[in-house]
Design a protein around this motif. Structure first.
Motif, mmCIF file in Angstrom:
data_model
loop_
_atom_site.group_PDB
_atom_site.id
_atom_site.type_symbol
_atom_site.label_atom_id
_atom_site.label_comp_id
_atom_site.label_asym_id
_atom_site.label_seq_id
_atom_site.Cartn_x
_atom_site.Cartn_y
_atom_site.Cartn_z
ATOM 1 N N VAL A 108 0.830 -1.199 0.000
ATOM 2 C CA VAL A 108 0.000 0.000 0.000
ATOM 3 C C VAL A 108 0.869 1.255 0.000
ATOM 4 O O VAL A 108 1.867 1.337 0.734
ATOM 5 N N VAL A 109 0.477 2.235 -0.821
ATOM 6 C CA VAL A 109 1.096 3.559 -0.809
ATOM 7 C C VAL A 109 0.053 4.566 -0.335
ATOM 8 O O VAL A 109 -1.045 4.631 -0.896
ATOM 9 N N VAL A 110 0.396 5.326 0.700
ATOM 10 C CA VAL A 110 -0.465 6.406 1.192
ATOM 11 C C VAL A 110 0.264 7.712 0.948
ATOM 12 O O VAL A 110 1.369 7.920 1.466
ATOM 13 N N THR A 111 -0.309 8.608 0.153
ATOM 14 C CA THR A 111 0.413 9.841 -0.173
ATOM 15 C C THR A 111 -0.519 10.980 -0.568
ATOM 16 O O THR A 111 -1.541 10.751 -1.223
ATOM 17 N N PRO A 112 -0.158 12.210 -0.180
ATOM 18 C CA PRO A 112 -0.827 13.398 -0.715
ATOM 19 C C PRO A 112 -0.112 13.935 -1.951
ATOM 20 O O PRO A 112 -0.481 14.974 -2.491
ATOM 21 N N GLY A 113 0.970 13.254 -2.358
ATOM 22 C CA GLY A 113 1.795 13.727 -3.458
ATOM 23 C C GLY A 113 2.859 14.705 -3.003
ATOM 24 O O GLY A 113 3.082 14.902 -1.803
ATOM 25 N N VAL B 176 2.085 12.771 -11.464
ATOM 26 C CA VAL B 176 1.647 11.703 -12.360
ATOM 27 C C VAL B 176 2.688 10.581 -12.370
ATOM 28 O O VAL B 176 2.359 9.389 -12.250
ATOM 29 N N ALA B 177 3.959 10.958 -12.490
ATOM 30 C CA ALA B 177 5.038 9.967 -12.504
ATOM 31 C C ALA B 177 5.117 9.205 -11.183
ATOM 32 O O ALA B 177 5.359 7.987 -11.165
ATOM 33 N N LEU B 178 4.909 9.916 -10.074
ATOM 34 C CA LEU B 178 4.920 9.259 -8.766
ATOM 35 C C LEU B 178 3.824 8.207 -8.695
ATOM 36 O O LEU B 178 4.058 7.074 -8.236
ATOM 37 N N ALA B 179 2.621 8.550 -9.144
ATOM 38 C CA ALA B 179 1.507 7.602 -9.104
ATOM 39 C C ALA B 179 1.733 6.436 -10.057
ATOM 40 O O ALA B 179 1.367 5.290 -9.749
ATOM 41 N N GLU B 180 2.331 6.697 -11.207
ATOM 42 C CA GLU B 180 2.645 5.603 -12.136
ATOM 43 C C GLU B 180 3.620 4.625 -11.506
ATOM 44 O O GLU B 180 3.464 3.396 -11.639
ATOM 45 N N ARG C 220 -4.686 15.636 -6.151
ATOM 46 C CA ARG C 220 -5.590 14.512 -6.428
ATOM 47 C C ARG C 220 -5.696 14.223 -7.922
ATOM 48 O O ARG C 220 -5.621 13.062 -8.344
ATOM 49 N N ARG C 221 -5.887 15.246 -8.738
ATOM 50 C CA ARG C 221 -6.095 15.018 -10.165
ATOM 51 C C ARG C 221 -4.879 14.353 -10.807
ATOM 52 O O ARG C 221 -5.012 13.401 -11.589
ATOM 53 N N ALA C 222 -3.684 14.836 -10.480
ATOM 54 C CA ALA C 222 -2.473 14.250 -11.051
ATOM 55 C C ALA C 222 -2.275 12.809 -10.576
ATOM 56 O O ALA C 222 -1.915 11.926 -11.362
ATOM 57 N N LEU C 223 -2.509 12.564 -9.303
ATOM 58 C CA LEU C 223 -2.317 11.222 -8.763
ATOM 59 C C LEU C 223 -3.329 10.239 -9.336
ATOM 60 O O LEU C 223 -3.002 9.078 -9.611
ATOM 61 N N LEU C 224 -4.560 10.690 -9.525
ATOM 62 C CA LEU C 224 -5.565 9.819 -10.135
ATOM 63 C C LEU C 224 -5.182 9.489 -11.577
ATOM 64 O O LEU C 224 -5.343 8.350 -12.037
ATOM 65 N N GLU C 225 -4.676 10.473 -12.303
ATOM 66 C CA GLU C 225 -4.266 10.228 -13.688
ATOM 67 C C GLU C 225 -3.144 9.201 -13.747
ATOM 68 O O GLU C 225 -3.161 8.283 -14.574
ATOM 69 N N GLY C 226 -2.166 9.341 -12.854
ATOM 70 C CA GLY C 226 -1.033 8.432 -12.888
ATOM 71 C C GLY C 226 -1.330 7.044 -12.364
ATOM 72 O O GLY C 226 -0.605 6.092 -12.669
ATOM 73 N N SER C 227 -2.370 6.892 -11.581
ATOM 74 C CA SER C 227 -2.664 5.602 -10.944
ATOM 75 C C SER C 227 -3.711 4.793 -11.694
ATOM 76 O O SER C 227 -4.278 3.844 -11.155
ATOM 77 N N ARG C 228 -3.973 5.140 -12.951
ATOM 78 C CA ARG C 228 -5.001 4.436 -13.713
ATOM 79 C C ARG C 228 -4.721 2.947 -13.839
ATOM 80 O O ARG C 228 -5.641 2.143 -13.940
ATOM 81 N N GLY C 229 -3.464 2.569 -13.834
ATOM 82 C CA GLY C 229 -3.139 1.152 -13.974
ATOM 83 C C GLY C 229 -3.053 0.404 -12.662
ATOM 84 O O GLY C 229 -2.708 -0.785 -12.640
ATOM 85 N N ALA C 230 -3.375 1.059 -11.563
ATOM 86 C CA ALA C 230 -3.264 0.425 -10.248
ATOM 87 C C ALA C 230 -4.388 -0.574 -10.019
ATOM 88 O O ALA C 230 -5.494 -0.441 -10.576
ATOM 89 N N MET C 231 -4.151 -1.566 -9.184
ATOM 90 C CA MET C 231 -5.169 -2.568 -8.864
ATOM 91 C C MET C 231 -6.306 -1.955 -8.058
ATOM 92 O O MET C 231 -7.473 -2.278 -8.251
ATOM 93 N N SER C 232 -5.959 -1.047 -7.136
ATOM 94 C CA SER C 232 -6.977 -0.430 -6.282
ATOM 95 C C SER C 232 -6.556 0.990 -5.939
ATOM 96 O O SER C 232 -5.405 1.227 -5.565
ATOM 97 N N VAL C 233 -7.485 1.934 -6.077
ATOM 98 C CA VAL C 233 -7.217 3.329 -5.733
ATOM 99 C C VAL C 233 -8.320 3.816 -4.807
ATOM 100 O O VAL C 233 -9.509 3.624 -5.082
ATOM 101 N N ARG C 234 -7.925 4.432 -3.719
ATOM 102 C CA ARG C 234 -8.872 4.965 -2.742
ATOM 103 C C ARG C 234 -8.531 6.432 -2.508
ATOM 104 O O ARG C 234 -7.350 6.794 -2.399
#
Length: 391
Positions: free
Chosen positions: A305-310, A323-327, A344-358
């Protein structure tokens, strides 16, 4: 301004205000600091004058350390490597500005102190030069140049120029030449003062830390760090400081080097999950390194699990860096927990390939979810923790 804020609250609520105001927060903070700077100077003059007199009286060797990142860790390493060899005082925590350093000197520097290690930070050009006018370094260290505080400096070249203010007046310069700007500075300063080049990529450097954590001083192996997660560049710079004052790091001291608090610290929670605390790290290089630790500490098939505000204070690069961090997090983790609205917007964009995003509104909410969800074999990294004025 107050009327506009009231209107935004009435029309869209706190969420709209947060989205519209968040990008301007660094500028607002800078404006407040600029307005308060004359007040701070006047109120701190007495303490700075006292510190200047104390420094002159005690007359220690002064080691001044700056850099985009790695300052605090390198400072701690220098203190650890010197503590059995010299009477050393290290400026505490992140006391790295005018008033913080004056307080460190006035409260801790006593007769007989042989080495004073001062971390120096900056939010703008001229700040480090002003510090060095009364804390005159014998040894100057620059640990790294990276995209930190870019919203204030604009370019990496401006960052490097501000950090290089620490050079003037020093006898010896210790530089991490893995950063191109510092390699250029080393070449420029050759002949003006002693230059000690440090590296984790070039075995020809004066201090080299290899991939096996072995430390070499001018080609000779002197010992290894036992902490495989230690940043080799920070270790190299600390060993370079000892070389600058005529010492060789003791192998036992090298093996005992530890990470400072909240920088990739590893602990096991009551639930049995491994917790990697990297909440004091705010640079992209360190963040990626912390995320890569998940696979080494989680059991096969367990949750990672990664917990981050970026990351913030990255100027125009902030969106892309997050975006790169979330990727990277999506490759390393099974779950990504995005905290707050700032990135939030950048992290959501970068984490599109993640198994689970909360997505959660606060770190407390994220911690509560981790405690409910994770157990033995699982691992979580808490990456960065923003100040309260960020939404």
């Amino acid at each position: 301004a107050a009327a506009l804020l009231f209107l935004l609250l009435a029309v869209g609520g706190a969420g709209v205000v947060a989205v519209m105001v968040a990008p301007a927060i660094p500028l607002l903070v800078d404006a407040a600091l600029w307005l308060l700077w004359p007040v701070e100077v006047r109120s701190s003059t007495r303490f700075v004058d006292e510190a200047s007199r104390r420094l002159a009286s005690v007359a220690p060797t002064v080691v001044a350390i700056t850099g985009s990142f790695g300052k605090t860790t390198t400072k701690a390493h220098v203190g650890r490597l010197l503590r059995n060899r010299r009477r050393v005082v290290v400026s505490p925590a992140s006391f790295n500005n005018r008033l913080g350093l004056a307080r460190s000197i006035n409260e801790q520097l006593t007769p007989g102190t042989e080495v004073f290690v001062a971390e120096m930070g900056t939010y703008g050009r001229g700040e480090i030069r002003a510090l060095c006018e009364w804390i005159r370094p014998t040894v100057s260290v620059i640990t790294a140049i990276g995209p930190v505080h870019l919203e204030r400096f604009g370019t990496l070249e401006a960052v490097a120029s501000a950090k290089a203010e620490i050079v003037d007046g020093s006898q010896t310069l210790v530089l991490n030449i893995d950063h191109p700007q510092l390699a250029e500075l080393a070449d420029a300063e050759e002949g003006r003062r002693e230059v000690i080049r440090c590296s984790s990529s070039s075995a020809r450097a004066d201090v080299y830390v290899g991939p096996d954590s072995m430390v070499y001083l001018r080609g000779q192996a002197i010992g290894a760090t036992s902490d495989g997660e230690a940043f080799p560049g920070n270790v190299a710079c600390a060993v370079g400081v000892l070389a600058a004052i005529g010492l060789t790091a003791d192998p036992a001291d090298l093996a005992s080097l530890e990470r400072p608090a909240h920088r990739r610290q590893v602990a096991t929670a009551q639930s049995g999950a491994v917790v990697i605390d990297d909440t004091y790290n705010a640079n992209p290089v360190g963040a990626r390194a912390a995320l890569s630790m998940l696979g080494r500490y989680a059991s096969p098939g367990a949750r990672r699990v990664v917990v981050t505000p970026g990351l913030v204070e990255l100027g125009r690069r902030q969106f892309a860096e997050n975006v790169a961090l979330a990727e990277h997090a999506a490759r390393e983790a099974t779950d990504i927990v995005i905290v707050g609205r700032t990135n939030r917007r950048a992290l959501l964009e970068g984490s599109r390939g993640a198994m689970s995003v909360r997505v959660v509104d606060s770190r407390e909410e994220a911690v509560a979810w981790v405690r409910r969800t994770l157990g033995p074999g699982d691992a979580v990294v808490y990456e960065n923790d923003l100040p309260d004025h960020y939404p």
